[in-house]
Design a protein around this motif. Structure first.
Motif, short mmCIF file in Angstrom:
data_model
loop_
_atom_site.label_atom_id
_atom_site.label_comp_id
_atom_site.label_asym_id
_atom_site.label_seq_id
_atom_site.Cartn_x
_atom_site.Cartn_y
_atom_site.Cartn_z
N THR A 143 40.83 36.23 6.36
CA THR A 143 42.04 36.84 5.81
C THR A 143 41.69 37.99 4.88
N GLY A 144 42.53 38.99 4.87
CA GLY A 144 42.48 39.95 3.80
C GLY A 144 43.14 39.33 2.57
N PRO A 145 43.11 40.04 1.43
CA PRO A 145 43.79 39.51 0.25
C PRO A 145 45.24 39.19 0.59
N CYS A 146 45.67 37.98 0.26
CA CYS A 146 46.97 37.52 0.78
C CYS A 146 47.63 36.57 -0.22
N ASP A 147 48.87 36.87 -0.59
CA ASP A 147 49.60 36.02 -1.53
C ASP A 147 49.80 34.61 -0.98
N ASN A 148 49.89 34.49 0.34
CA ASN A 148 50.05 33.14 0.91
C ASN A 148 48.86 32.26 0.56
#
Ligand code: ZN
Length: 403
Positions: free
Chosen positions: A298-303
């Motif tokens: 993943t890239g940086p992700c709030d999830n």
């Protein structure tokens, strides 16, 4: 608090320092560039220490392979990414990178406190497996798990079939990468009749491809049919507000949802940002002794921050920005410039990962799925930036208490 010290593992390049780490966590590999046979020898030597330590804790994280990317990386003995959560005599595997299942089997066998039967029963306690996404560097060892599993503990009528969970069919083809300002060209589909199979179909197709071997084992060795050993499940996405399609909204803002539960663990999932691959799951394991989250790719992700909120350990993928710069040096054309941007957007750099862990509020950040697979400690240590907790750089065959 997590029961291991990052500095010890980062410098565990000698047998002495690795054994010093044994009181708080155990690394079975010693030399960064040791041959596989050397790692096996070391695994044997530390088996007793591991078994003794495992008796004192119920929940462990076991890192089998730790390298990311569909490549046979030079100058490293890291295998492809594959990890396990071990709760007592039950184990749960995450992903199946190249050689990673062999590493997980080595680790589980070493951690076993039961009778030592060589490597023949190492997978006996594995109840379930979770695939984060369908990229080959996370799935290519599935045939090894399914077929060698016949002789490594998965043929176990008394415990039931291994349950495998993973993405369902993508459903629509990924967009064709097109650099800015250029016109998209057409790319013919491979396997046009079934171009985006999911987990259940992949397992069925793999087993069918090995029918000659399986029928031989059943007729010559009395083995049971493969459906008695393994059952595969496509994870059904819940209804998510704002989700339109895999290509337009691959990682919509959402809440975690339940995937699996038994008397040892509760597993939940969320979508990460790994477009154009879809779905790309992160998984959270909640046990009586704490919680761990695996980011998947993943890239940086709030999830991911949302899924990892309040967890003890966040195991996060990482990419070395300077490696990307080396792979795509200045003088890039539109294509290589676009590829570089794509690589950085679908993964998380060493400079970004610390902030993710800080926002999630975890005690320990474990770096895993290294790109490049031969990344050095010096290249990875900037991950501490922005993170006030404990940083651990995973190694193949590292076992650590959850807390
Ligand atoms: Zn991937």
């Amino acid at each position: 608090m997590c029961g291991c010290l990052g500095e010890l593992f980062r410098h565990a390049s000698s047998r002495r320092s690795a054994l010093a780490a044994a009181a708080v966590g155990i690394s079975l590999t010693q030399a960064a560039y040791a041959a596989v046979t050397e790692a096996e020898r070391e695994a044997g030597e530390t088996r007793e220490a591991l078994a003794a330590a495992a008796q004192g804790a119920r929940t462990w994280l076991l890192f089998g392979g730790t390298a990311g990317g569909p490549s046979f990386w030079p100058n490293t003995d890291r295998m492809g990414v594959s990890s396990a959560v071990v709760v007592g005599d039950a184990a749960y595997i995450v992903d199946a990178g190249s050689g990673g299942i062999r590493r997980v089997a080595q680790g589980l066998e070493a951690m076993s406190t039961g009778p030592k039967l060589g490597n023949t029963q190492a997978l006996r306690g594995v109840r379930a497996m979770f695939l984060t996404h369908m990229h080959s560097d996370h799935t290519v060892d599935l045939p090894a798990l399914l077929l060698f599993g016949y002789y490594t503990g998965l043929d176990r009528p008394e415990r039931g079939a291994l349950q495998i969970y993973g993405p369902g069919p993508r459903g629509e083809m990924a967009p064709i990468f097109t650099p800015p300002g250029q016109v998209a060209k057409d790319v013919a589909a491979f396997s046009p009749g079934n171009p985006t199979p999911g987990t259940r179909e992949m397992i069925e197709l793999l087993l069918a491809a090995y029918a000659t071997d399986i029928n031989d084992r059943m007729r010559d060795n009395g083995k049971r049919p493969p459906e008695k050993l393994v059952q595969a499940h496509d994870i059904v996405l819940p209804k998510v507000d704002g989700f339109l399609s895999p290509n337009t909204t691959p990682s919509p803002v959402m809440e975690p949802f339940g995937v699996y539960e038994d008397d040892r663990v509760r597993v939940s999932a969320i979508l990460g940002q790994h477009a154009p691959i879809f779905p790309a799951f992160a998984y959270r394991f909640d046990t009586d002794e704490g919680s761990v989250v695996f980011s998947g790719d993943t890239g940086p992700c709030d999830n991911i921050v949302r899924l990892a909120a309040g967890a003890d350990v966040l195991v996060h993928e990482v990419i070395v920005t300077s490696y990307v710069d080396r792979a795509f040096p200045p003088g890039r054309d539109l294509v290589t410039d676009g590829l570089r941007a794509h690589l950085l957007s679908a993964h998380t750099s060493v400079e970004q990962v610390g902030e993710i862990a800080e926002r999630a509020g975890v005690d320990t950040l474990v770096l895993n799925h290294f790109v490049p697979g031969n990344a050095t400690a010096d290249e990875l240590l900037p991950a501490q930036r922005g993170f006030s907790g404990k940083l651990v750089i995973a190694e193949d065959l590292l076992a650590m208490k959850l807390r």
